[in-house]
Design a protein around this motif. Sequence first.
Motif, PDB file in Angstrom:
ATOM      1  N   LYS A  45       9.228 -12.114  15.977  1.00  0.00           N
ATOM      2  CA  LYS A  45       8.276 -11.529  16.573  1.00  0.00           C
ATOM      3  C   LYS A  45       8.014 -10.509  17.321  1.00  0.00           C
ATOM      4  CE  LYS A  45       3.717 -13.187  18.736  1.00  0.00           C
ATOM      5  NZ  LYS A  45       3.260 -14.089  18.992  1.00  0.00           N
ATOM      6  N   GLU A  46       9.154 -10.648  18.542  1.00  0.00           N
ATOM      7  CA  GLU A  46       9.112  -9.393  19.646  1.00  0.00           C
ATOM      8  C   GLU A  46       9.497  -8.212  18.779  1.00  0.00           C
ATOM      9  OE1 GLU A  46      11.300  -9.135  23.822  1.00  0.00           O
ATOM     10  OE2 GLU A  46      11.986 -10.080  22.350  1.00  0.00           O
ATOM     11  N   ALA A  74       9.226  -7.302  15.761  1.00  0.00           N
ATOM     12  CA  ALA A  74       8.116  -6.781  14.822  1.00  0.00           C
ATOM     13  C   ALA A  74       6.929  -6.207  15.626  1.00  0.00           C
ATOM     14  CB  ALA A  74       7.860  -7.975  14.016  1.00  0.00           C
ATOM     15  N   GLU A  75       6.431  -6.938  16.803  1.00  0.00           N
ATOM     16  CA  GLU A  75       5.313  -6.364  17.779  1.00  0.00           C
ATOM     17  C   GLU A  75       5.708  -5.114  18.110  1.00  0.00           C
ATOM     18  OE1 GLU A  75       4.516  -9.612  20.067  1.00  0.00           O
ATOM     19  OE2 GLU A  75       2.851 -10.447  18.789  1.00  0.00           O
ATOM     20  N   ILE A  76       6.992  -4.917  18.524  1.00  0.00           N
ATOM     21  CA  ILE A  76       7.222  -3.506  19.420  1.00  0.00           C
ATOM     22  C   ILE A  76       7.337  -2.443  18.354  1.00  0.00           C
ATOM     23  CG2 ILE A  76       9.022  -2.345  20.578  1.00  0.00           C
ATOM     24  CD1 ILE A  76      10.025  -5.257  21.780  1.00  0.00           C
ATOM     25  N   ILE A 117       5.490  -2.472  15.570  1.00  0.00           N
ATOM     26  CA  ILE A 117       4.023  -2.002  15.179  1.00  0.00           C
ATOM     27  C   ILE A 117       3.578  -1.210  16.290  1.00  0.00           C
ATOM     28  CG2 ILE A 117       1.954  -3.072  15.184  1.00  0.00           C
ATOM     29  CD1 ILE A 117       3.156  -5.512  13.270  1.00  0.00           C
ATOM     30  N   ASN A 118       3.913  -1.715  17.527  1.00  0.00           N
ATOM     31  CA  ASN A 118       3.089  -0.899  18.759  1.00  0.00           C
ATOM     32  C   ASN A 118       3.937   0.625  18.517  1.00  0.00           C
ATOM     33  OD1 ASN A 118       1.744  -3.011  19.656  1.00  0.00           O
ATOM     34  ND2 ASN A 118       3.413  -3.540  20.931  1.00  0.00           N
ATOM     35  N   THR A 144       3.301 -12.419   9.023  1.00  0.00           N
ATOM     36  CA  THR A 144       2.380 -13.212   9.597  1.00  0.00           C
ATOM     37  C   THR A 144       3.077 -14.347  10.041  1.00  0.00           C
ATOM     38  OG1 THR A 144       0.623 -12.274   8.027  1.00  0.00           O
ATOM     39  CG2 THR A 144       0.263 -14.351   8.909  1.00  0.00           C
ATOM     40  N   VAL A 175       2.747 -12.394  13.964  1.00  0.00           N
ATOM     41  CA  VAL A 175       2.100 -10.976  14.115  1.00  0.00           C
ATOM     42  C   VAL A 175       0.732 -11.215  13.412  1.00  0.00           C
ATOM     43  CG1 VAL A 175       2.090  -8.490  13.613  1.00  0.00           C
ATOM     44  CG2 VAL A 175       4.340  -9.773  13.989  1.00  0.00           C
ATOM     45  N   GLU A 176      -0.287 -10.724  14.237  1.00  0.00           N
ATOM     46  CA  GLU A 176      -1.539 -10.701  13.857  1.00  0.00           C
ATOM     47  C   GLU A 176      -1.812  -9.717  12.567  1.00  0.00           C
ATOM     48  OE1 GLU A 176      -4.173 -12.512  14.725  1.00  0.00           O
ATOM     49  OE2 GLU A 176      -3.016 -13.473  16.528  1.00  0.00           O
ATOM     50  N   LEU A 214      -3.121  -6.202  12.894  1.00  0.00           N
ATOM     51  CA  LEU A 214      -1.930  -5.352  13.248  1.00  0.00           C
ATOM     52  C   LEU A 214      -1.238  -4.778  12.125  1.00  0.00           C
ATOM     53  CD1 LEU A 214      -0.703  -6.722  16.705  1.00  0.00           C
ATOM     54  CD2 LEU A 214      -2.027  -4.519  16.413  1.00  0.00           C
TER      55      LEU A 214
END
Length: 321
Positions: A157-158, A160-162, A164-165, A190, A194-195, A198
């Motif tokens: 998740k970490e 993936a989120e970075i 995406i950001n 998902t 991750v939302e 996003l």
Amino acid sequence: MANLKIEEKRLPMDGRIGIRLGGEDIDIRVSTMPGAWGESISLRLLAKAGSFVKMCDLGFSERDFAVVDKVIRRPNGIFLVTGPTGSGKSTSLYSFLHEVNTMDVRILTAEDPIEYQMDGIIQVQMNKDIGLDFARTLRAFLRQDPDKIMVGEIRDKETAEIAINASLTGHMVFSTLHTNDAAGAFPRLTDMGVEPFLIASAVAGVMGQRLTRRLCPKCRRAAPLDMKYYDLPYAPESQTVYEPEGCESCAKTGYKGRRAIFEVLEVDEEIESAIIKRQNATQIRDLALSKGMKTLREDGWHKVFTGVTSVREIMRVTEDQ
């Protein structure tokens, strides 16, 4: 030779051997696995430089080439390449980087391991022993003002989120995921936590791929198509296919080299809406098919009719879609 602990036979280990063969540097990746009757050893041979496959030589259909070329030249977004281990994902990513690698484009890559050395880009080798992982490296990349970023794999998740950001703040991100097909990338992200909104905003496209053995061009033989294997809803391109024969050139195997088959999914407003609604992979896949996407099986049949590979190979590497 691979700098492994020779006395250790209970744990899996990874190492590498560097050799020079025919004036070319070859990197041999060594993986050992303890078994009931002794250790299993796997070797992967990689040419360290000068072996990039150009994007035009990957074997895309006209439609898929146009979509991929459009997505990788975007100023921001995420482009994911999916498939199992050993399906050629890294080779495809390097061909994309080579395509966009110009003097005015700053490219940073986070890899584990660095498989090919490419001039003009900054490549970073992950090192878990000192805490240098994908997430930490990706955070540091954002302070380096890159245009394009490649992350070897999105594993958690970490990361993936970075990623995406990074895409939402003006960077184009290339990465890989382990899923069975292109549409499966969205539920996978998902599931990582991750939302969906996003994912829908960041992901510009997903490409699924597999590798098939390529028929030896010197000894392949024409054969009539057996319709009991043909499973597409429209008429076949030809009634003639090609089968392996075997000669001295291919060591009597009938195959020489490999060629990829693809399915390329471009994210548009309707697919974004489906992702936000948390629709499953089958629903997203059907929506993409209605917009012109070809499945792995369809691309495989096209390569069968053009003499690239055999019916048996396509049945072996693709699901019944």
